[in-house]
Design a protein around this motif. Structure first.
Motif, short mmCIF file in Angstrom:
data_model
loop_
_atom_site.label_atom_id
_atom_site.label_comp_id
_atom_site.label_asym_id
_atom_site.label_seq_id
_atom_site.Cartn_x
_atom_site.Cartn_y
_atom_site.Cartn_z
N ARG A 1 -5.35 0.29 -4.16
CA ARG A 1 -4.66 -0.25 -2.99
C ARG A 1 -3.17 -0.43 -3.19
NH1 ARG A 1 -9.62 -3.17 -2.98
NH2 ARG A 1 -8.69 -4.74 -4.35
N SER A 2 -2.70 -0.51 -4.42
CA SER A 2 -1.29 -0.78 -4.67
C SER A 2 -0.95 -0.35 -6.09
CB SER A 2 -1.00 -2.27 -4.50
OG SER A 2 -1.69 -3.03 -5.49
N ARG B 1 0.82 -1.22 0.00
CA ARG B 1 0.00 0.00 0.00
C ARG B 1 0.85 1.26 0.00
NH1 ARG B 1 -2.85 3.25 -1.38
NH2 ARG B 1 -4.68 4.20 -0.41
N TRP B 2 2.02 1.18 0.61
CA TRP B 2 2.75 2.41 0.92
C TRP B 2 3.31 3.11 -0.32
CZ3 TRP B 2 7.96 2.83 -0.22
CH2 TRP B 2 8.63 1.65 -0.54
N ALA C 1 0.60 5.02 -2.09
CA ALA C 1 0.12 6.07 -1.20
C ALA C 1 1.09 7.25 -1.15
CB ALA C 1 -0.11 5.52 0.19
#
Length: 463
Positions: A308-309, A260-261, A264
């Motif tokens: 999400r990714s 996810r990071w 994001a």
């Protein structure tokens, strides 16, 4: 009502039989422009103007901006939070069969005003969701499917007067007006840019957009009650961009792609860049920071945050990129036409004909009408602005009409005949399983009703 429906169905069948592919039309228009330019230019001059126009760096950048905006709007529409919100919208829509079509039109237009790609795909997903719900209830829709599909497509009726409109966004870029006109003697009189406060957010533009939206909702409320359904719900294309199931062991690269990071952080960086951009130039209240690049920065950041990714984002991108393939080759051809218009005497000749046939008071209506006709053959707001933009500016300059009004008159005409030209309905038709002949009779009726209001607006608000 039956006579009107028979006429509209006949039009839809004739349109599909006789209208060639948009790429074929672009080639034919290129030939026509070349023949007209040859009236007082050599073949070498016309060929040179066409070649330079096709590969003009500024116009190629413009084409990329427009395609990027469409693709990112589509990617955002496929993001889980947006899909979830659209699912809630479907639940709200189907509560009362009498208002299904009008509610779909309202939501589609709201999304379309924000971004044309988001409205185009979001409207299609709404229609598909409603169809899926009625399929679960027994396979027959209480709403005519053609009316429902036309309602989902109605976002394309107001997009060019919204936040992703090609013409108002491009004229907000510094130096674009001078680049579009070229070496004309009066180019120095042009402003450096025209912000969205003077175009999209002007009081007359907002009033006309609101009028069109209200008429659209009212028309679909009437159609939803008047035109009865007589078909079972067809199977539709599945909109599926979900990831494969997680495997027990993943490599470092897989974990990075599925984490996810990374998406994001990148998304947040894009949003932060857009905020910095908005606060570092002209006063924010002038809205001159809203350009195609700024819109794309916000869309990219929003799409990365909503998925999400990185892997999810790329899967949605694979789904979305096909919707832009139709205009990839068409844009350079339209830029070539623009090159012939501005690089020979063709542009001044057409502009003089337009100016001679109208007056200052009637120029907005003339631009609106000619833009609507041209959009049937050039079904791209960006491509049309490249071709018609110089003529709009020349005519406004010659007759002393406010540039922002001339630009928006062209924008309203362009979006109106999207209801006549089914090119941009292809993604909706693919997702819903409907045919062009199912929706065209009702989009044509919508065009006639709202076009009358727009024409009146050209005379009352823009003159």
């Amino acid at each position: 009502m039956r006579m009107v429906e028979r006429f509209l169905n006949g039009y839809a069948n004739a349109f599909q039989r006789w209208m060639p592919a948009p790429l074929s039309i672009a080639v034919l228009l290129t030939g026509l422009a070349a023949l007209l330019a040859l009236r007082d230019a050599t073949a070498s001059d016309v060929l040179g103007a066409w070649t330079q126009g096709m590969w003009s760096p500024g116009l190629i950048r413009f084409g990329f901006q427009a395609m990027f905006m469409l693709v990112l709007g589509h990617v955002l529409a496929l993001a889980p939070p947006v899909m979830k919100a659209l699912g809630r919208g479907v639940n709200w829509v189907v509560k009362d069969a009498r208002w299904v079509a009008s509610k779909v039109a309202l939501l589609s237009m709201g999304l379309g005003w924000l971004n044309w790609g988001l409205g185009l795909i979001g409207g299609a997903i709404l229609v598909k969701g409603v169809m899926d719900e009625y399929r679960r209830r027994g396979g027959k829709s209480p709403v005519h499917l053609g009316v429902l599909g036309a309602a989902g497509y109605s976002g394309m009726l107001i997009w060019h007067g919204g936040l992703s409109g090609s013409a108002p966004l491009k004229v907000a870029e510094k130096g674009h007006l001078q680049e579009l006109i070229g070496e004309a003697s009066w180019a120095l009189d042009l402003p450096d840019s025209i912000g969205l406060r003077e175009t999209v957010f002007s009081s007359w533009s907002l009033a006309l957009t609101a009028t069109v939206a209200l008429l659209t909702v009212a028309l679909f409320a009437w159609l939803g009650r008047t035109v009865k359904s007589n078909k079972a719900v067809p199977d539709a294309h599945a909109v599926n961009v979900s990831l494969d199931k997680e495997q027990a062991s993943l490599s470092f690269a897989d974990r990075l792609d599925r984490g996810r990071w990374l998406s994001a952080i990148t998304g947040l960086a894009c949003i932060a860049g857009a905020v910095w951009w908005a606060s570092s130039g002209a006063p924010a209240q002038e809205l001159k920071f809203i350009t195609p690049d700024w819109i794309n920065m916000v869309l990219l950041g929003g799409a990365l945050l909503a998925h999400r990714s990185v892997r999810d984002f790329l899967k949605a991108l694979d789904e979305a990129i096909r919707g832009a393939s139709g205009i990839l080759v068409q844009f350079p051809l339209y830029f070539g036409i623009m090159g012939m218009v501005t690089g020979t005497s063709l542009g001044p000749w057409i502009a003089e004909g337009l100016v001679g046939a109208t007056s200052r008071e009637w120029l907005p209506l003339a631009l609106f009408t000619s833009s609507g006709v041209l959009n049937v053959f050039v079904p791209s707001g960006g491509g049309q602005w490249a071709v018609q933009g110089p003529l709009v500016l020349e005519a406004c300059h010659a007759l002393g009409v406010d540039l922002s009004k001339g630009i928006m008159a062209m924008a309203f005409g362009d979006q109106l005949t999207n209801m006549l030209q089914p090119f941009w309905a292809l993604p909706l038709l693919g997702i819903t399983g409907l045919k062009a002949r199912d929706i065209l009779p009702y989009t044509l009726l919508l065009m006639l009703v709202t076009g009358t209001a727009m024409a009146v607006g050209m005379v009352i608000w823009m003159a």
